[in-house]
Design a protein around this motif. Structure first.
Motif, PDB file in Angstrom:
ATOM      1  N   MET A  52       6.179  19.259  -1.882  1.00  0.00           N
ATOM      2  CA  MET A  52       6.544  19.129  -0.474  1.00  0.00           C
ATOM      3  C   MET A  52       7.856  18.360  -0.289  1.00  0.00           C
ATOM      4  O   MET A  52       8.338  18.235   0.833  1.00  0.00           O
ATOM      5  CB  MET A  52       5.432  18.416   0.292  1.00  0.00           C
ATOM      6  N   ASN A  53       8.410  17.825  -1.396  1.00  0.00           N
ATOM      7  CA  ASN A  53       9.673  17.076  -1.353  1.00  0.00           C
ATOM      8  C   ASN A  53       9.588  15.908  -0.360  1.00  0.00           C
ATOM      9  O   ASN A  53      10.372  15.807   0.591  1.00  0.00           O
ATOM     10  CB  ASN A  53      10.834  18.005  -0.985  1.00  0.00           C
ATOM     11  N   ILE A  54       8.613  15.011  -0.589  1.00  0.00           N
ATOM     12  CA  ILE A  54       8.388  13.881   0.313  1.00  0.00           C
ATOM     13  C   ILE A  54       8.461  12.575  -0.476  1.00  0.00           C
ATOM     14  O   ILE A  54       8.350  12.552  -1.707  1.00  0.00           O
ATOM     15  CB  ILE A  54       7.013  13.989   1.007  1.00  0.00           C
ATOM     16  N   THR A  55       8.647  11.475   0.238  1.00  0.00           N
ATOM     17  CA  THR A  55       8.713  10.153  -0.370  1.00  0.00           C
ATOM     18  C   THR A  55       7.308   9.549  -0.462  1.00  0.00           C
ATOM     19  O   THR A  55       6.336  10.097   0.070  1.00  0.00           O
ATOM     20  CB  THR A  55       9.607   9.219   0.456  1.00  0.00           C
ATOM     21  N   THR A  56       7.237   8.388  -1.111  1.00  0.00           N
ATOM     22  CA  THR A  56       5.949   7.692  -1.211  1.00  0.00           C
ATOM     23  C   THR A  56       5.450   7.268   0.159  1.00  0.00           C
ATOM     24  O   THR A  56       4.250   7.335   0.444  1.00  0.00           O
ATOM     25  CB  THR A  56       6.078   6.463  -2.128  1.00  0.00           C
ATOM     26  N   ALA A  57       6.351   6.828   1.023  1.00  0.00           N
ATOM     27  CA  ALA A  57       5.948   6.421   2.366  1.00  0.00           C
ATOM     28  C   ALA A  57       5.383   7.605   3.147  1.00  0.00           C
ATOM     29  O   ALA A  57       4.379   7.474   3.862  1.00  0.00           O
ATOM     30  CB  ALA A  57       7.129   5.808   3.107  1.00  0.00           C
ATOM     31  N   GLN A  58       6.037   8.776   3.025  1.00  0.00           N
ATOM     32  CA  GLN A  58       5.522   9.965   3.711  1.00  0.00           C
ATOM     33  C   GLN A  58       4.175  10.390   3.139  1.00  0.00           C
ATOM     34  O   GLN A  58       3.285  10.818   3.868  1.00  0.00           O
ATOM     35  CB  GLN A  58       6.535  11.113   3.604  1.00  0.00           C
ATOM     36  N   PHE A  59       4.052  10.267   1.816  1.00  0.00           N
ATOM     37  CA  PHE A  59       2.772  10.580   1.192  1.00  0.00           C
ATOM     38  C   PHE A  59       1.680   9.634   1.694  1.00  0.00           C
ATOM     39  O   PHE A  59       0.552  10.057   1.988  1.00  0.00           O
ATOM     40  CB  PHE A  59       2.900  10.483  -0.325  1.00  0.00           C
ATOM     41  N   SER A  63      -2.824   7.400   6.259  1.00  0.00           N
ATOM     42  CA  SER A  63      -2.779   6.731   7.562  1.00  0.00           C
ATOM     43  C   SER A  63      -3.298   7.639   8.666  1.00  0.00           C
ATOM     44  O   SER A  63      -4.045   7.201   9.552  1.00  0.00           O
ATOM     45  CB  SER A  63      -1.348   6.295   7.883  1.00  0.00           C
ATOM     46  N   TRP A  64      -2.917   8.925   8.617  1.00  0.00           N
ATOM     47  CA  TRP A  64      -3.382   9.848   9.646  1.00  0.00           C
ATOM     48  C   TRP A  64      -4.890  10.036   9.584  1.00  0.00           C
ATOM     49  O   TRP A  64      -5.527  10.316  10.609  1.00  0.00           O
ATOM     50  CB  TRP A  64      -2.671  11.203   9.501  1.00  0.00           C
ATOM     51  N   TYR A  65      -5.466   9.895   8.397  1.00  0.00           N
ATOM     52  CA  TYR A  65      -6.922   9.921   8.301  1.00  0.00           C
ATOM     53  C   TYR A  65      -7.530   8.717   9.016  1.00  0.00           C
ATOM     54  O   TYR A  65      -8.583   8.822   9.662  1.00  0.00           O
ATOM     55  CB  TYR A  65      -7.341   9.909   6.824  1.00  0.00           C
ATOM     56  N   SER A  66      -6.893   7.583   8.904  1.00  0.00           N
ATOM     57  CA  SER A  66      -7.460   6.337   9.432  1.00  0.00           C
ATOM     58  C   SER A  66      -7.241   6.164  10.928  1.00  0.00           C
ATOM     59  O   SER A  66      -8.067   5.536  11.602  1.00  0.00           O
ATOM     60  CB  SER A  66      -6.853   5.139   8.688  1.00  0.00           C
ATOM     61  N   TRP A  67      -6.154   6.693  11.470  1.00  0.00           N
ATOM     62  CA  TRP A  67      -5.839   6.421  12.879  1.00  0.00           C
ATOM     63  C   TRP A  67      -6.939   6.842  13.850  1.00  0.00           C
ATOM     64  O   TRP A  67      -7.298   6.059  14.741  1.00  0.00           O
ATOM     65  CB  TRP A  67      -4.516   7.084  13.270  1.00  0.00           C
ATOM     66  N   PHE A  98      -5.828  14.223  10.201  1.00  0.00           N
ATOM     67  CA  PHE A  98      -6.273  13.578  11.434  1.00  0.00           C
ATOM     68  C   PHE A  98      -7.647  14.123  11.848  1.00  0.00           C
ATOM     69  O   PHE A  98      -8.561  13.349  12.162  1.00  0.00           O
ATOM     70  CB  PHE A  98      -5.235  13.822  12.533  1.00  0.00           C
ATOM     71  N   VAL A  99      -7.795  15.453  11.830  1.00  0.00           N
ATOM     72  CA  VAL A  99      -9.072  16.061  12.208  1.00  0.00           C
ATOM     73  C   VAL A  99     -10.149  15.684  11.196  1.00  0.00           C
ATOM     74  O   VAL A  99     -11.294  15.379  11.563  1.00  0.00           O
ATOM     75  CB  VAL A  99      -8.932  17.590  12.313  1.00  0.00           C
ATOM     76  N   PHE A 100      -9.793  15.701   9.926  1.00  0.00           N
ATOM     77  CA  PHE A 100     -10.749  15.305   8.889  1.00  0.00           C
ATOM     78  C   PHE A 100     -11.229  13.870   9.104  1.00  0.00           C
ATOM     79  O   PHE A 100     -12.411  13.556   8.922  1.00  0.00           O
ATOM     80  CB  PHE A 100     -10.093  15.446   7.517  1.00  0.00           C
ATOM     81  N   GLY A 101     -10.312  13.014   9.513  1.00  0.00           N
ATOM     82  CA  GLY A 101     -10.681  11.627   9.769  1.00  0.00           C
ATOM     83  C   GLY A 101     -11.617  11.468  10.954  1.00  0.00           C
ATOM     84  O   GLY A 101     -12.419  10.534  10.989  1.00  0.00           O
ATOM     85  N   ILE A 102     -11.521  12.379  11.936  1.00  0.00           N
ATOM     86  CA  ILE A 102     -12.414  12.306  13.098  1.00  0.00           C
ATOM     87  C   ILE A 102     -13.877  12.372  12.651  1.00  0.00           C
ATOM     88  O   ILE A 102     -14.736  11.660  13.166  1.00  0.00           O
ATOM     89  CB  ILE A 102     -12.089  13.437  14.095  1.00  0.00           C
ATOM     90  N   GLY A 103     -14.144  13.255  11.680  1.00  0.00           N
ATOM     91  CA  GLY A 103     -15.521  13.393  11.222  1.00  0.00           C
ATOM     92  C   GLY A 103     -15.895  12.511  10.051  1.00  0.00           C
ATOM     93  O   GLY A 103     -17.062  12.147   9.888  1.00  0.00           O
ATOM     94  N   GLY A 104     -14.915  12.145   9.225  1.00  0.00           N
ATOM     95  CA  GLY A 104     -15.220  11.468   7.971  1.00  0.00           C
ATOM     96  C   GLY A 104     -15.922  10.138   8.126  1.00  0.00           C
ATOM     97  O   GLY A 104     -17.011   9.913   7.582  1.00  0.00           O
ATOM     98  N   GLU A 105     -15.331   9.228   8.882  1.00  0.00           N
ATOM     99  CA  GLU A 105     -15.911   7.897   9.023  1.00  0.00           C
ATOM    100  C   GLU A 105     -17.151   7.917   9.911  1.00  0.00           C
ATOM    101  O   GLU A 105     -18.085   7.150   9.690  1.00  0.00           O
ATOM    102  CB  GLU A 105     -14.866   6.931   9.591  1.00  0.00           C
ATOM    103  N   SER A 106     -17.155   8.771  10.921  1.00  0.00           N
ATOM    104  CA  SER A 106     -18.357   8.885  11.749  1.00  0.00           C
ATOM    105  C   SER A 106     -19.526   9.424  10.939  1.00  0.00           C
ATOM    106  O   SER A 106     -20.685   9.052  11.163  1.00  0.00           O
ATOM    107  CB  SER A 106     -18.085   9.801  12.949  1.00  0.00           C
ATOM    108  N   LEU A 107     -19.240  10.290   9.971  1.00  0.00           N
ATOM    109  CA  LEU A 107     -20.291  10.779   9.087  1.00  0.00           C
ATOM    110  C   LEU A 107     -20.837   9.650   8.216  1.00  0.00           C
ATOM    111  O   LEU A 107     -22.038   9.597   7.927  1.00  0.00           O
ATOM    112  CB  LEU A 107     -19.749  11.913   8.213  1.00  0.00           C
ATOM    113  N   ALA A 121      -5.051   1.827   7.885  1.00  0.00           N
ATOM    114  CA  ALA A 121      -3.904   2.616   8.350  1.00  0.00           C
ATOM    115  C   ALA A 121      -2.617   1.798   8.307  1.00  0.00           C
ATOM    116  O   ALA A 121      -1.572   2.273   7.834  1.00  0.00           O
ATOM    117  CB  ALA A 121      -4.165   3.124   9.770  1.00  0.00           C
ATOM    118  N   LEU A 122      -2.688   0.567   8.798  1.00  0.00           N
ATOM    119  CA  LEU A 122      -1.492  -0.281   8.809  1.00  0.00           C
ATOM    120  C   LEU A 122      -1.100  -0.726   7.408  1.00  0.00           C
ATOM    121  O   LEU A 122       0.088  -0.748   7.050  1.00  0.00           O
ATOM    122  CB  LEU A 122      -1.735  -1.497   9.714  1.00  0.00           C
TER     123      LEU A 122
END
Length: 576
Positions: free
Chosen positions: A104-111, A116-120, A174-183, A461-462
């Motif tokens: 995907m040609n991304i940096t460590t921060a982007q990775f 983070s999007w899972y956690s938000w 993000f969508v995966f995170g909606i269900g993951g922690e609630s599960l 996330a932070l």
């Protein structure tokens, strides 16, 4: 003159029926609503193993009887597999860190933002999810709903790989995170409903064990799966795309030709993530079967639903949670903030700092979970036998600090530090999460666990966003120091829990034997207080005409006429 119905009330209370105590018979006397509300509500619900239920036929077999050991073991297996798919797919990016960054040609921060999007969404949703399970959906429908959501999130995540669009992958996470922690909240609530009491710590350990098996299998399987799909893709591309050696030398396509190996990335990423998503489908099937078993169990044992207990769950209940619970949330946030982000970025850490190849880095990263898998149920059993949860949490945090210090400041064999970290991680999880059940009434546990998950995800996330920036700009040594600071904060928070506990009852750090004695004494005190209030109500109850007449006649030494229904009034001998 005929007496009124009130005049025929017996002078002595009705004798209790067989199998009932006097204290159980007395509540038949009506009580004002104010008095009822002042009586402390019970903090622990009925245990399904207290009363043996007789069932005939197949329903009474060892596999089908809701109180039988084998039936409960089947339920435990389903509870554990319920979180398998979620944990397996949660660390898909970590197992493919190098591959994702290259393709995907991304940096460590982007990775790191994929985590983070899972956690938000889980900064808020576990609270709402726990509340909905307590008050609206119930545990069964809520669990199936959240299991379906993680399937949808993994599908979007893999679609982003096919399309070579990082933002689509972030939406999927993000969508995966909606269900993951609630599960995970639903999983904990199921465990408390089925295994409350002395088995709870061990059950939490089993759940964590199977969940971490899912994470370990992810780190061991995703790399080879990616390589196999990559080789198949390159082979098919070589068959359908001519190489420069067979093209005409003056071909205008020579400059535009690219090696299939250079163009494989996004497609291979998509297929790898899509195949991994089948584990989420398995979790959904488990949620359906477990819902049926739970409904059948409640029906046979006449156990009320959490939404039918009479206890009103309000979102404002969180204001009444003790301060120890908030220190518990802070300890949870800071500890897992030093573990999960480390695991997410560990593959490149071991490749750069210890010169490992990709497969070795994946293996040692997954070793944390591999060690914790067998250790978790054993340490949970240790909690069941010993108690003293706060002491074990402190010991686990100190061990984790030592492991991170070894990785940061020495070049000793990293397998030693990682193995010890896996044991410490299991010890903390087996000791820390049951503390919430010791602090919060059961009808509020869904909300309490949801709140813990929410605060943990806010920190994660932070912290992982900051960790990605630190790794890009300052290197991994400073990243390890960053993690050590969070572990120190976790240690301080746990010490605060211990102080709060010592200034109250000391219940959280009691041994199992001492807790049983304390619970028995508290129950006896509640029964005595309940009986005292009932007696006090009887003394303060307004007297009828018959009461006043009888008391007056007894003072003057008169006899109560027999035709009034009570016979001769008994008076002292010297007044007769």
């Amino acid at each position: 003159m005929a007496s009124a119905p009130a005049d025929r009330r017996p002078l002595l209370p009705e004798a209790p029926k067989r199998g009932r105590t006097i204290s159980e018979a007395r509540p038949r006397i009506p009580m004002p609503e104010v008095e009822r509300e002042e009586i402390p509500r019970r903090e622990r619900t009925f245990s399904a193993t207290d009363i043996e239920l007789e069932l005939d036929g197949w329903e009474g077999s060892c596999l089908c009887h809701p109180q039988a050991l084998m039936h409960r073991v089947i339920a435990l297996v389903l509870m554990c597999l319920l979180g398998f798919g979620s944990y397996f797919c949660f660390d898909n990016p970590g197992a493919l860190q190098s591959e994702l960054k290259d393709a995907m040609n991304i940096t460590t921060a982007q990775f790191a933002n994929l985590y983070s999007w899972y956690s938000w969404p889980n900064v808020v949703l576990p609270i709402i999810g726990g509340f909905l399970m307590d008050r609206v959906f119930g545990i069964r429908l809520g669990t199936m709903l959240f299991a379906f959501i993680i399937i949808l999130g993994q599908l979007l995540f893999s679609l982003g790989g096919f399309l070579n669009r990082l933002w689509v992958m972030e939406v999927g996470r993000f969508v995966f995170g909606i269900g993951g922690e609630s599960l995970a909240v639903a999983q904990n609530t199921y465990a408390v409903a089925w295994f409350k009491g002395k088995e709870l710590n061990m059950v939490f350990g089993f759940q964590l064990s199977i969940a971490r098996v899912g994470s370990t299998v992810n780190f061991l399987a995703m790399g080879p799966l990616f390589s196999w799909i990559k080789n198949m893709t390159i082979f098919e591309a070589n068959v359908t795309t001519p190489a420069p050696s067979i093209l005409p030398l003056n071909s205008t396509e020579l400059d535009d030709w690219t090696s299939p190996e250079e163009d494989y990335g996004p497609t291979v990423i998509g297929w790898t993530l899509l195949i991994a998503g089948t584990s989420c489908l398995m979790s959904f099937v488990c949620s359906v079967i477990l819902a049926w078993m739970d409904k059948r169990r409640n029906s046979l044992l006449n156990i009320g639903e959490l939404t039918d207990t009479g206890e009103v769950v309000k979102i404002t209940d969180v204001k009444e949670f003790p301060i120890s619970f908030w220190f518990l949330c802070l300890a949870c946030l800071s500890y897992y903030g030093a573990i999960f982000p480390f695991v997410s970025l560990a593959k490149d850490f071991f490749k750069q700092e210890f010169g490992m190849d990709g497969d070795s880095a994946n293996f040692i990263t997954g070793l944390i979970y591999l060690v914790s898998a067998p250790a978790s149920p054993l340490l949970g059993l240790l909690m069941d036998k010993t108690g003293r949860n706060i002491t074990w949490v402190l010991l686990a945090i100190l061990a984790s600090i030592g492991c991170h210090a070894l990785l940061a400041f020495t070049r000793l064999n990293p397998y030693i530090a990682i193995s010890c970290m896996g044991v410490a991680y299991s010890l903390l999880a087996s000791a820390l999460w049951p503390i919430a059940a010791l602090l919060i009434p059961e009808y509020q546990l869904g909300t309490a666990y949801g709140l813990m998950q929410a605060i943990q995800n806010l920190g994660t996330a932070l912290i992982i966003m900051a960790a990605g920036q630190i790794a890009d700009e300052y290197g991994y040594t400073y990243l390890e120091i960053f993690f050590l600071a969070w572990l120190v904060l976790s240690f301080i928070s746990t010490v605060c829990i211990w102080i709060c506990d010592c200034t109250s009852t000391g219940y959280l750090n009691m041994s199992v034997k001492d807790r049983k004695i304390f619970d028995d004494e508290r129950q006896a005190a509640l029964e005595a207080e309940r009986a005292r209030r009932v007696d006090g109500f009887r003394l303060l109850r307004p007297r009828t005409d018959a009461n006043i007449r009888n008391r007056y006649l007894s003072k003057i030494g008169a006899h109560l006429p027999g035709h009034l229904g009570h016979g001769g009034l008994i008076v002292p001998a010297h007044l007769r």
